[in-house]
Motif scaffolding. Sequence first.
Motif, PDB file in Angstrom:
ATOM      1  N   ALA A 135     -21.558  -9.817 -20.268  1.00  0.00           N
ATOM      2  CA  ALA A 135     -22.746  -9.767 -21.003  1.00  0.00           C
ATOM      3  C   ALA A 135     -22.904 -10.705 -22.353  1.00  0.00           C
ATOM      4  CB  ALA A 135     -23.032  -8.377 -21.094  1.00  0.00           C
ATOM      5  N   LYS A 136     -21.788 -10.984 -22.984  1.00  0.00           N
ATOM      6  CA  LYS A 136     -21.807 -11.518 -24.472  1.00  0.00           C
ATOM      7  C   LYS A 136     -21.588 -13.079 -24.180  1.00  0.00           C
ATOM      8  CE  LYS A 136     -20.557  -7.355 -26.714  1.00  0.00           C
ATOM      9  NZ  LYS A 136     -21.634  -7.088 -27.744  1.00  0.00           N
ATOM     10  N   GLY A 137     -21.324 -13.565 -22.740  1.00  0.00           N
ATOM     11  CA  GLY A 137     -21.178 -14.804 -22.547  1.00  0.00           C
ATOM     12  C   GLY A 137     -19.704 -15.332 -22.976  1.00  0.00           C
ATOM     13  N   VAL A 138     -18.740 -14.286 -23.060  1.00  0.00           N
ATOM     14  CA  VAL A 138     -17.541 -14.717 -23.179  1.00  0.00           C
ATOM     15  C   VAL A 138     -16.724 -15.065 -21.740  1.00  0.00           C
ATOM     16  CG1 VAL A 138     -15.099 -13.915 -24.143  1.00  0.00           C
ATOM     17  CG2 VAL A 138     -17.363 -13.265 -25.410  1.00  0.00           C
ATOM     18  N   PRO A 139     -15.967 -15.883 -21.864  1.00  0.00           N
ATOM     19  CA  PRO A 139     -15.274 -16.354 -20.156  1.00  0.00           C
ATOM     20  C   PRO A 139     -14.395 -15.329 -20.049  1.00  0.00           C
ATOM     21  CG  PRO A 139     -14.634 -17.793 -22.045  1.00  0.00           C
ATOM     22  CD  PRO A 139     -15.730 -17.120 -22.561  1.00  0.00           C
ATOM     23  N   VAL A 140     -14.317 -14.855 -18.893  1.00  0.00           N
ATOM     24  CA  VAL A 140     -13.205 -13.944 -18.392  1.00  0.00           C
ATOM     25  C   VAL A 140     -12.777 -14.365 -17.004  1.00  0.00           C
ATOM     26  CG1 VAL A 140     -14.228 -11.880 -19.594  1.00  0.00           C
ATOM     27  CG2 VAL A 140     -14.974 -12.278 -17.445  1.00  0.00           C
ATOM     28  N   THR A 141     -11.577 -14.019 -16.856  1.00  0.00           N
ATOM     29  CA  THR A 141     -10.791 -14.194 -15.493  1.00  0.00           C
ATOM     30  C   THR A 141      -9.934 -12.912 -15.034  1.00  0.00           C
ATOM     31  OG1 THR A 141     -10.654 -16.597 -16.287  1.00  0.00           O
ATOM     32  CG2 THR A 141      -9.210 -15.892 -14.411  1.00  0.00           C
ATOM     33  N   THR A 142     -10.038 -12.646 -13.888  1.00  0.00           N
ATOM     34  CA  THR A 142      -9.127 -11.617 -13.600  1.00  0.00           C
ATOM     35  C   THR A 142      -8.334 -11.857 -12.380  1.00  0.00           C
ATOM     36  OG1 THR A 142     -11.312 -10.070 -13.579  1.00  0.00           O
ATOM     37  CG2 THR A 142      -9.530  -9.187 -12.124  1.00  0.00           C
ATOM     38  N   VAL A 143      -7.196 -11.338 -12.736  1.00  0.00           N
ATOM     39  CA  VAL A 143      -6.098 -11.671 -11.757  1.00  0.00           C
ATOM     40  C   VAL A 143      -5.739 -10.507 -10.739  1.00  0.00           C
ATOM     41  CG1 VAL A 143      -3.360 -12.020 -11.711  1.00  0.00           C
ATOM     42  CG2 VAL A 143      -4.671 -12.595 -13.678  1.00  0.00           C
ATOM     43  N   TYR A 144      -5.943 -11.278  -9.345  1.00  0.00           N
ATOM     44  CA  TYR A 144      -5.555 -10.201  -8.186  1.00  0.00           C
ATOM     45  C   TYR A 144      -4.347 -10.681  -7.638  1.00  0.00           C
ATOM     46  CZ  TYR A 144     -10.519  -9.645  -8.827  1.00  0.00           C
ATOM     47  OH  TYR A 144     -11.887  -9.191  -9.234  1.00  0.00           O
ATOM     48  N   ASP A 145      -3.415  -9.555  -7.630  1.00  0.00           N
ATOM     49  CA  ASP A 145      -2.055  -9.607  -6.900  1.00  0.00           C
ATOM     50  C   ASP A 145      -1.934  -9.954  -5.686  1.00  0.00           C
ATOM     51  OD1 ASP A 145       0.601  -9.103  -8.070  1.00  0.00           O
ATOM     52  OD2 ASP A 145       0.774  -8.270  -6.125  1.00  0.00           O
ATOM     53  N   ALA A 146      -0.835 -10.809  -5.313  1.00  0.00           N
ATOM     54  CA  ALA A 146      -0.628 -11.173  -3.867  1.00  0.00           C
ATOM     55  C   ALA A 146      -0.106 -10.009  -3.180  1.00  0.00           C
ATOM     56  CB  ALA A 146       0.270 -12.509  -3.970  1.00  0.00           C
ATOM     57  N   LEU A 159      -6.709  -9.092 -17.137  1.00  0.00           N
ATOM     58  CA  LEU A 159      -8.061  -9.716 -17.345  1.00  0.00           C
ATOM     59  C   LEU A 159      -7.861 -10.668 -18.567  1.00  0.00           C
ATOM     60  CD1 LEU A 159     -11.267  -9.550 -17.080  1.00  0.00           C
ATOM     61  CD2 LEU A 159     -11.409  -8.100 -18.748  1.00  0.00           C
ATOM     62  N   ALA A 160      -7.876 -11.697 -18.081  1.00  0.00           N
ATOM     63  CA  ALA A 160      -7.858 -12.600 -19.476  1.00  0.00           C
ATOM     64  C   ALA A 160      -9.425 -12.946 -19.895  1.00  0.00           C
ATOM     65  CB  ALA A 160      -7.512 -14.160 -18.844  1.00  0.00           C
ATOM     66  N   VAL A 161      -9.396 -12.615 -21.365  1.00  0.00           N
ATOM     67  CA  VAL A 161     -10.772 -12.724 -22.073  1.00  0.00           C
ATOM     68  C   VAL A 161     -10.435 -14.092 -22.794  1.00  0.00           C
ATOM     69  CG1 VAL A 161     -12.180 -11.661 -23.489  1.00  0.00           C
ATOM     70  CG2 VAL A 161     -11.194 -10.289 -22.073  1.00  0.00           C
ATOM     71  N   GLY A 162     -11.452 -14.926 -22.620  1.00  0.00           N
ATOM     72  CA  GLY A 162     -11.049 -16.292 -23.506  1.00  0.00           C
ATOM     73  C   GLY A 162     -10.572 -17.356 -22.559  1.00  0.00           C
ATOM     74  N   PRO A 163      -9.996 -18.433 -23.210  1.00  0.00           N
ATOM     75  CA  PRO A 163     -10.022 -18.780 -24.602  1.00  0.00           C
ATOM     76  C   PRO A 163     -11.623 -18.724 -24.975  1.00  0.00           C
ATOM     77  CG  PRO A 163      -9.025 -20.461 -23.660  1.00  0.00           C
ATOM     78  CD  PRO A 163      -9.310 -19.466 -22.487  1.00  0.00           C
ATOM     79  N   ALA A 164     -11.966 -18.396 -26.413  1.00  0.00           N
ATOM     80  CA  ALA A 164     -13.128 -18.174 -26.845  1.00  0.00           C
ATOM     81  C   ALA A 164     -12.827 -18.118 -28.460  1.00  0.00           C
ATOM     82  CB  ALA A 164     -13.784 -17.217 -26.264  1.00  0.00           C
ATOM     83  N   LYS A 165     -13.969 -18.075 -29.072  1.00  0.00           N
ATOM     84  CA  LYS A 165     -13.880 -17.812 -30.619  1.00  0.00           C
ATOM     85  C   LYS A 165     -13.270 -16.592 -30.966  1.00  0.00           C
ATOM     86  CE  LYS A 165     -17.935 -20.481 -31.718  1.00  0.00           C
ATOM     87  NZ  LYS A 165     -19.013 -20.663 -32.467  1.00  0.00           N
ATOM     88  N   VAL A 166     -12.385 -16.509 -31.984  1.00  0.00           N
ATOM     89  CA  VAL A 166     -11.786 -15.099 -32.236  1.00  0.00           C
ATOM     90  C   VAL A 166     -12.579 -14.043 -32.360  1.00  0.00           C
ATOM     91  CG1 VAL A 166     -10.409 -14.136 -34.066  1.00  0.00           C
ATOM     92  CG2 VAL A 166      -9.914 -16.347 -33.320  1.00  0.00           C
TER      93      VAL A 166
END
Length: 179
Positions: A135-146, A159-166
């Motif tokens: 919603a805030k336009g911050v890049p996120v990536t979710t890790v799903y286990d194998a 959940l990886a949030v960023g990299p983005a401005k601190v």
Amino acid sequence: MDDSGSQSRQTVADSNSGQPQWGWPTTTGMSVVLTGSSFLAGILIGHKLATFYRRILSLVAVGPTKMALVVREDLKMGKGKIAAQCSHGTLLAYQKMTRLNPQVLQSWEDSGQPKVVLRATDLQHLTLLSDMAVAKGVPVTTVYDAGRTQVAKGTSTVLAVGPAKVADVDRITGNLKLL
């Protein structure tokens, strides 16, 4: 000494090619070598300086950046599993940012790739954080286990949030506890 009174080095001709085997380089040959070497050195130095200045400008334009890796506590993963999942999250987020925003990625790299590992209570908490970031336009990536070791296949672990401005990352994860 030769007839003019100056010292010179003699060369011995190779019997097969007639070319000198050793001796002083000719003035013309020396200047060509020096000119070519200087030109190549100039190109190399210019490229390095341009890269350096481009990176500095990126750091200034973007500002400080970081990545937050949010780990689900309810899964009770071991330390090694958490480390592996966070590594997956970092790599996936990096790959995503090469396409999404290379300038922010470059700034993050140049500032030492700062990362922080934080706790989420469960899947709902992780999903809430992900939705807030989107919603805030911050890049996120979710890790799903194998599903090869401690958790079932397809389980959302990190959940990886960023990299983005601190400041942007902190708006999403600033109230979470360190792992």
